[in-house]
Structures are given as structure tokens and as C-alpha cells.
Design a protein around this motif. Structure first.
Motif, PDB file in Angstrom:
ATOM      1  N   THR A   6       9.869 -90.017  43.677  1.00  0.00           N
ATOM      2  CA  THR A   6      11.307 -90.297  44.458  1.00  0.00           C
ATOM      3  C   THR A   6      11.491 -89.186  45.304  1.00  0.00           C
ATOM      4  N   GLU A  34      16.004 -88.951  40.246  1.00  0.00           N
ATOM      5  CA  GLU A  34      16.275 -89.735  38.842  1.00  0.00           C
ATOM      6  C   GLU A  34      15.275 -88.991  37.788  1.00  0.00           C
ATOM      7  N   TYR A  83      19.994 -92.794  34.763  1.00  0.00           N
ATOM      8  CA  TYR A  83      20.262 -94.196  34.914  1.00  0.00           C
ATOM      9  C   TYR A  83      21.025 -94.162  36.357  1.00  0.00           C
ATOM     10  N   GLY A  84      20.461 -95.066  37.271  1.00  0.00           N
ATOM     11  CA  GLY A  84      20.963 -95.303  38.614  1.00  0.00           C
ATOM     12  C   GLY A  84      22.315 -94.966  38.998  1.00  0.00           C
ATOM     13  N   GLU A  88      23.700 -91.665  41.021  1.00  0.00           N
ATOM     14  CA  GLU A  88      24.708 -91.766  42.206  1.00  0.00           C
ATOM     15  C   GLU A  88      25.972 -90.897  41.842  1.00  0.00           C
TER      16      GLU A  88
END
Length: 99
Positions: A6, A34, A83-84, A88
Motif C-alpha cells: 500500500t 496499514e 484495522y482500517g 484512518e
């Protein structure tokens, strides 16, 4: 270095790492994915393969392994990807509050 899964997000967040039960060291987190992050550790001597626990702002401890180091910069891979929503939150809230 392997292929990045990513894109990195550039941030500037205060972090802290610890090797085992050793003393915690403050570092500046420079970027984040991530799967891991890169930080500046001016006086650190973390060899590749070293396992650490890491805090990014108030998040953590996150278990990670040193994958590379170069001129005070250290790249680590998290044992478990962030974890997303946690990723964020660090990117959008914590980094913005320290800018």
C-alpha cells in the motif's frame, strides 16, 4: 526491501518504542501504512529483525519487527496490520492535531 503493498501516508506524529522490557525511546513517526511505518530514531541502534512494541500518539502498543534501517531512519512491519478505522484515525485526527 520488499514490494510495498500500500502507499505510504506521510505524517509527523510523536511515537515511542520499547525493546522487550527496556527503556522507552521517543521517536518521530514519518510515514504510515496499514502494514507498518517509518520513524526517525537519531541515537537508536535497532538491528533488522528486532521485535519492538510501538505507540503512535495514543495508539498502541503495536507489536512490530524492524525490517530495515538507514541513517537514523527505521522501517518496521506491524505483526498485525492496522484495522482500517484505526489507521484512518491516526492519519486524519492524530497527525492533524500535531501539525
Amino acid at each position: 526491501m520488499g514490494t510495498r503493498r500500500t502507499e505510504r501516508t506521510e505524517i509527523s506524529v510523536t511515537g515511542r518504542y520499547r525493546r522487550g522490557t527496556g527503556a522507552a525511546r521517543d521517536v518521530e513517526i514519518l510515514d504510515l501504512t496499514e502494514e507498518g511505518c517509518r520513524f526517525f530514531d537519531r541515537f537508536g541502534r535497532l538491528p533488522e529483525g528486532t521485535e519492538i512494541s510501538l505507540r503512535i500518539g495514543p495508539i498502541g502498543p503495536l507489536l512490530a519487527t524492524v525490517r530495515w534501517r538507514n541513517e537514523g531512519k527505521v522501517g518496521v512491519e506491524f505483526d498485525q496490520p492496522l484495522y482500517g478505522p484505526v489507521f484512518e484515525h491516526i492519519r486524519d485526527q492524530i497527525a492533524a492535531s500535531q501539525a
